[in-house]
Every structure is written in C-alpha cells, then in structure tokens.
Write a protein that holds these residues in place. Structure first.
Motif, PDB file in Angstrom:
ATOM      1  N   THR A 272       0.836  -1.200   0.000  1.00  0.00           N
ATOM      2  CA  THR A 272       0.000   0.000   0.000  1.00  0.00           C
ATOM      3  C   THR A 272       0.873   1.254   0.000  1.00  0.00           C
ATOM      4  O   THR A 272       0.531   2.269   0.603  1.00  0.00           O
ATOM      5  CB  THR A 272      -0.938   0.011   1.227  1.00  0.00           C
ATOM      6  N   ALA A 273       2.002   1.172  -0.695  1.00  0.00           N
ATOM      7  CA  ALA A 273       2.914   2.308  -0.807  1.00  0.00           C
ATOM      8  C   ALA A 273       2.223   3.468  -1.528  1.00  0.00           C
ATOM      9  O   ALA A 273       1.220   3.270  -2.229  1.00  0.00           O
ATOM     10  CB  ALA A 273       4.171   1.887  -1.574  1.00  0.00           C
ATOM     11  N   PRO A 274       2.742   4.691  -1.367  1.00  0.00           N
ATOM     12  CA  PRO A 274       2.163   5.839  -2.069  1.00  0.00           C
ATOM     13  C   PRO A 274       2.139   5.615  -3.581  1.00  0.00           C
ATOM     14  O   PRO A 274       2.994   4.908  -4.121  1.00  0.00           O
ATOM     15  CB  PRO A 274       3.106   6.993  -1.698  1.00  0.00           C
ATOM     16  N   PRO A 275       1.155   6.202  -4.281  1.00  0.00           N
ATOM     17  CA  PRO A 275       1.031   6.009  -5.724  1.00  0.00           C
ATOM     18  C   PRO A 275       2.310   6.325  -6.493  1.00  0.00           C
ATOM     19  O   PRO A 275       2.619   5.666  -7.484  1.00  0.00           O
ATOM     20  CB  PRO A 275      -0.095   6.967  -6.118  1.00  0.00           C
ATOM     21  N   GLU A 276       3.068   7.328  -6.034  1.00  0.00           N
ATOM     22  CA  GLU A 276       4.291   7.695  -6.748  1.00  0.00           C
ATOM     23  C   GLU A 276       5.308   6.547  -6.712  1.00  0.00           C
ATOM     24  O   GLU A 276       5.981   6.271  -7.711  1.00  0.00           O
ATOM     25  CB  GLU A 276       4.909   8.952  -6.125  1.00  0.00           C
ATOM     26  N   GLU A 277       5.417   5.867  -5.564  1.00  0.00           N
ATOM     27  CA  GLU A 277       6.355   4.746  -5.450  1.00  0.00           C
ATOM     28  C   GLU A 277       5.903   3.565  -6.305  1.00  0.00           C
ATOM     29  O   GLU A 277       6.716   2.910  -6.969  1.00  0.00           O
ATOM     30  CB  GLU A 277       6.476   4.318  -3.984  1.00  0.00           C
ATOM     31  N   ILE A 278       4.602   3.282  -6.271  1.00  0.00           N
ATOM     32  CA  ILE A 278       4.078   2.179  -7.077  1.00  0.00           C
ATOM     33  C   ILE A 278       4.261   2.488  -8.563  1.00  0.00           C
ATOM     34  O   ILE A 278       4.648   1.625  -9.353  1.00  0.00           O
ATOM     35  CB  ILE A 278       2.601   1.926  -6.744  1.00  0.00           C
ATOM     36  N   GLY A 279       4.015   3.730  -8.941  1.00  0.00           N
ATOM     37  CA  GLY A 279       4.194   4.110 -10.338  1.00  0.00           C
ATOM     38  C   GLY A 279       5.638   3.978 -10.786  1.00  0.00           C
ATOM     39  O   GLY A 279       5.918   3.478 -11.879  1.00  0.00           O
ATOM     40  N   ALA A 280       6.567   4.400  -9.940  1.00  0.00           N
ATOM     41  CA  ALA A 280       7.986   4.305 -10.295  1.00  0.00           C
ATOM     42  C   ALA A 280       8.417   2.854 -10.428  1.00  0.00           C
ATOM     43  O   ALA A 280       9.152   2.486 -11.349  1.00  0.00           O
ATOM     44  CB  ALA A 280       8.825   5.015  -9.234  1.00  0.00           C
ATOM     45  N   ALA A 281       7.944   1.990  -9.506  1.00  0.00           N
ATOM     46  CA  ALA A 281       8.304   0.566  -9.570  1.00  0.00           C
ATOM     47  C   ALA A 281       7.726  -0.085 -10.812  1.00  0.00           C
ATOM     48  O   ALA A 281       8.388  -0.891 -11.484  1.00  0.00           O
ATOM     49  CB  ALA A 281       7.815  -0.153  -8.316  1.00  0.00           C
ATOM     50  N   SER A 282       6.485   0.263 -11.159  1.00  0.00           N
ATOM     51  CA  SER A 282       5.857  -0.338 -12.331  1.00  0.00           C
ATOM     52  C   SER A 282       6.533   0.121 -13.618  1.00  0.00           C
ATOM     53  O   SER A 282       6.722  -0.668 -14.549  1.00  0.00           O
ATOM     54  CB  SER A 282       4.360  -0.003 -12.377  1.00  0.00           C
ATOM     55  N   ALA A 283       6.924   1.399 -13.677  1.00  0.00           N
ATOM     56  CA  ALA A 283       7.612   1.910 -14.863  1.00  0.00           C
ATOM     57  C   ALA A 283       8.971   1.239 -15.026  1.00  0.00           C
ATOM     58  O   ALA A 283       9.367   0.878 -16.148  1.00  0.00           O
ATOM     59  CB  ALA A 283       7.770   3.421 -14.760  1.00  0.00           C
ATOM     60  N   ALA A 284       9.672   1.065 -13.902  1.00  0.00           N
ATOM     61  CA  ALA A 284      10.983   0.416 -13.963  1.00  0.00           C
ATOM     62  C   ALA A 284      10.855  -1.028 -14.432  1.00  0.00           C
ATOM     63  O   ALA A 284      11.609  -1.492 -15.288  1.00  0.00           O
ATOM     64  CB  ALA A 284      11.655   0.477 -12.594  1.00  0.00           C
ATOM     65  N   MET A 285       9.882  -1.749 -13.883  1.00  0.00           N
ATOM     66  CA  MET A 285       9.703  -3.143 -14.276  1.00  0.00           C
ATOM     67  C   MET A 285       9.240  -3.245 -15.727  1.00  0.00           C
ATOM     68  O   MET A 285       9.737  -4.071 -16.493  1.00  0.00           O
ATOM     69  CB  MET A 285       8.695  -3.838 -13.367  1.00  0.00           C
ATOM     70  N   GLY A 286       8.287  -2.396 -16.123  1.00  0.00           N
ATOM     71  CA  GLY A 286       7.797  -2.426 -17.504  1.00  0.00           C
ATOM     72  C   GLY A 286       8.891  -2.132 -18.513  1.00  0.00           C
ATOM     73  O   GLY A 286       9.007  -2.812 -19.538  1.00  0.00           O
ATOM     74  N   GLY A 287       9.699  -1.108 -18.226  1.00  0.00           N
ATOM     75  CA  GLY A 287      10.793  -0.771 -19.140  1.00  0.00           C
ATOM     76  C   GLY A 287      11.821  -1.874 -19.228  1.00  0.00           C
ATOM     77  O   GLY A 287      12.310  -2.199 -20.322  1.00  0.00           O
ATOM     78  N   TYR A 288      12.151  -2.473 -18.088  1.00  0.00           N
ATOM     79  CA  TYR A 288      13.123  -3.567 -18.095  1.00  0.00           C
ATOM     80  C   TYR A 288      12.601  -4.753 -18.910  1.00  0.00           C
ATOM     81  O   TYR A 288      13.326  -5.331 -19.725  1.00  0.00           O
ATOM     82  CB  TYR A 288      13.430  -4.016 -16.670  1.00  0.00           C
ATOM     83  N   LEU A 289      11.346  -5.128 -18.698  1.00  0.00           N
ATOM     84  CA  LEU A 289      10.789  -6.288 -19.397  1.00  0.00           C
ATOM     85  C   LEU A 289      10.736  -6.061 -20.906  1.00  0.00           C
ATOM     86  O   LEU A 289      10.972  -6.987 -21.694  1.00  0.00           O
ATOM     87  CB  LEU A 289       9.392  -6.605 -18.857  1.00  0.00           C
ATOM     88  N   ALA A 290      10.430  -4.838 -21.316  1.00  0.00           N
ATOM     89  CA  ALA A 290      10.388  -4.544 -22.756  1.00  0.00           C
ATOM     90  C   ALA A 290      11.749  -4.807 -23.390  1.00  0.00           C
ATOM     91  O   ALA A 290      11.854  -5.428 -24.459  1.00  0.00           O
ATOM     92  CB  ALA A 290       9.960  -3.095 -22.983  1.00  0.00           C
ATOM     93  N   GLY A 291      12.811  -4.351 -22.725  1.00  0.00           N
ATOM     94  CA  GLY A 291      14.154  -4.577 -23.253  1.00  0.00           C
ATOM     95  C   GLY A 291      14.547  -6.043 -23.236  1.00  0.00           C
ATOM     96  O   GLY A 291      15.151  -6.551 -24.187  1.00  0.00           O
TER      97      GLY A 291
END
Length: 402
Positions: free
Chosen positions: A178-197
């Motif tokens: 239940t982390a703040p939305p900004e932390e969840i967004g940053a984690a999701s962007a990092a994971m999404g970008g990594y998986l794409a590569g």
C-alpha cells in the motif's frame, strides 16, 4: 435510482489481524459494501459459497477494471496514476474471448511437464539456501529462504539474468504493497521498461527459457504482442513469486502454532502434498481476488449488488468459512484437499498453481528434514503481517534452527 449503500470502513486490522476481521465480517453477512483500507469502495465477499459462485459468474467483468480504477484514483487525487499501463493489461484484467486466447497461448509454454522438470533444480536451490544459513543465532526465514527460493526459481524459469533478480524483488514488494502512488508508479515503470528490453533481447537471441517460449509461441498463427508479453511476464512473475513466499512462511508458522501437526508431518513426509493444500486454505497467501465489476445487477447470498460496482472476493475469508470447512480455525494436514480457493477458482485460477505447490512442498519439506529443531525466536504476538490488501504474508519470521 437506488441510494448509495452505507459502507463499512475497514481498518488496518483487515491486513494485520485478517482472520479475526474476516470472522466478524462473515457474521455480518457473506456480501458487504465496504471501503477497503486502500480507499476503494467495493462489495466484499467473505462467504465460501458466494465467493465460489461469483468467481465463475460472467456478469462480473475483469476487462476494463484498470481503466475504471484509474479514473477513480484520478478523481480522488486530482492527477493521473503513473502505474505502467503495459503491466496492467494482463490475464487477470481480461474477459473471454481475449482471456481465452491469452490463456491458450501461455498454457502452451507453461506446461505441467515444464514445471515438473524443475523439481531437481528446486531441491538443489533449497539445499544451497539452507546450507548457507547462519544458525548460530536467530534466522529471519523470509530474506534468508522464503524470498530467495521462489525468486531464483521463477527467474530461472523465465530466463531473467541473476544480476537483475534483486531489482525484481524490490519492484515486486512495492507493487503489492500500500505504498504511495508515486512509489508504485515508479516501480511499475521500472519493471515495464526492463521487461520490454529483455523481451526484445529474447526475440533476437532466444534461449531455453519461458520468456523465449512465450515470444515464439503461437496458436493458429496467433502470437502475443509486445504489450501482451510484458503484461504476461509481469503476472507470471508476481504470481510465481509473491504467492509462494507467503505459502512457505505462512505454512511453516501454521505448523509451529500446531505442534501436533508439525510432529505428524515430520513422522510422515508423504503428507507434504496434503499439508501444502491445507497451508493454502489455512493461511491463504492471497487475501483478495483481483477486482471485478458488475455488468448488471447481481444478487448473491440474498444481497443485491447494483450494476457498475467493484467486487472483491476474500479468498482468505472464504477458506475459513465454517459452513464449508469443519473446525476451520484448526490446521489439519490430513484434511481432504479439495475445495479451497487458495489459487482462486474459475477462468482466473492461478496458471502457476502447479509450480507453487511443488515449491511449497520442497521448501517446507527440506527445512523439516534439515533442522530437527525449529522454533520461533520471538514471542508470537511480535509477528506482523505485511501492509497489503492483496497479499497475506509475514513481514518477518525469526526462527531458531538446529
């Protein structure tokens, strides 16, 4: 027009004292309008019969849930979420026929044979991890064993390089919290970008791993698109990691709380498969199902849920419903295994269930075989459950091992 229902505001006890809370909620009724600790207004299903029925009811939709949740968040926060949309378009957020298509494709790559051939490797990982434990003092089982075992397994299965696994664990922990939305967004962007590569790398240079198989798999000329591959990898990673961490730690704690069952399992390791099923029922690793919404008015358990409402199903509560399970608050590793909802039910039944079962069986079995003495290193009341409405797992499990 029906008036808005009076909703029960759920507190953090829903996460930190879930079984007591679930029992109280079931006493009020099997279907209740609530506000979850995250702020989401929804209808919470706590009864077993009602949960099982709604998990297969096509009047409840998973498609478009992400967009609806984002509109709700934006209205509350005044700004759009930064959660990666690519990660959200996964199996749990789709309906047939899209779900059928995606599930057919992933089933071709993620077969029972693929999972079963991992057994020797999982046993070796369990052996290496227990051999590395420093048992001269208390050992926190989560970072030392329950986290790394399924992380190593799912990363080896998917084909994720060793150097990147620590990052995956960190991203995953944030995404189910239940982390703040900004932390969840940053984690999701990092994971999404990594998986794409990583997926592009697998397309150019395929290996003997599940990601390469998913890139290559086809059915009647159909293939997974890049966004679909990213979302599929995300849900396999989270499902194959988080659930098993909680299964291992929660299962072992359940045994420590029931010394007679621990002794019975030590005396007869052949009970391990049944014990894992009972762990899944007794200390369900996933508290809530993924959210759905009603496409039309639905009456269940004598309660009418209006159209257009979010519905969440407490798998944890349903698995302790005394109308379905005798003495539900007692661990019984000889209990008939069928019927629990630990991996869900219906079309969204966990695709990684066979892997989770094997990992739980090996992980707990190896600990019992290696250490004749396993005890809590702290008073039981000092243990804390994670701050997550989705997952039901311990923050730490300090043990004395000998």
């Amino acid at each position: 027009m029906n008036p808005a229902p009076e909703r029960l505001l759920l507190t953090d006890d829903f996460m930190h004292d879930p079984h007591t809370t679930a029992e109280a909620l079931r006493a009020k009724g099997p279907v209740l309008p609530v506000v979850l600790p995250t702020g989401l207004p929804a209808w919470l299903v706590t009864g077993y019969a009602e949960a099982r029925d709604l998990l297969t009811d096509d009047r409840l939709s998973s498609a478009g849930v992400y967009d609806r949740l984002e509109r709700l968040r934006e209205a509350a926060d005044g700004k759009p979420s930064s959660f990666s949309a690519d990660l959200a378009r996964h199996l749990l957020n789709t309906d047939p026929p899209d779900h059928t298509r995606l599930r057919t494709l992933v089933n071709k790559a993620f077969t029972p044979r693929t999972v079963e051939r991992l057994r020797p490797s999982i046993e070796e990982i369990a052996h290496e991890l227990t051999g590395a434990l420093d048992t001269s003092g208390p050992v926190d089982l989560l970072p030392a064993y329950a986290y790394p075992l399924p992380m190593i397994v799912i990363c080896e299965l998917l084909g994720i390089p060793k150097d990147d696994r620590e990052s995956f664990g960190a991203w995953s922990n944030v995404l189910v919290s239940t982390a703040p939305p900004e932390e969840i967004g940053a984690a999701s962007a990092a994971m999404g970008g990594y998986l794409a590569g990583l997926l592009e790398q697998k397309r150019k240079d395929p290996a003997d791993d599940l990601l390469s198989a998913l890139v290559a798999v086809s059915e009647a000329g159909d293939r997974l698109s890049v966004p679909e591959l990213i979302a599929m990898t995300f849900v396999l990673l989270i499902g194959g990691y988080e659930t098993t961490v909680n299964l291992i730690a929660g299962g072992l704690l359940a045994l420590l709380r029931h010394p007679d069952q621990l002794a019975a399992l030590r005396a007869d390791p052949a009970l391990l498969p049944a014990a894992v099923e009972e762990f899944l029922r007794f200390e369900t690793p996933n508290n809530l199902s993924s959210p759905r919404y009603t496409k039309e008015s639905v009456t269940v358990g004598g309660t009418e849920i209006p159209a257009g409402e979010f519905v969440v199903i407490s798998l944890l509560s349903a698995n302790r419903d005394g109308t379905r399970f005798g003495a539900p608050g007692r661990l019984d590793i000889t209990r008939p295994a069928g019927g629990h909802l630990g991996f869900g039910h219906g079309i969204h039944f966990c695709v990684g269930a066979p892997l989770g079962r094997i990992e739980g069986e090996i992980a707990v079995g190896h600990l019992l075989k290696t250490f004749p003495r396993i005890e809590l290193a702290v008073p039981e009341q000092d243990l804390r459950w994670r701050t997550s409405t989705a997952m039901h797992g311990l923050e730490a499990l300090p043990l004395l091992l000998a």
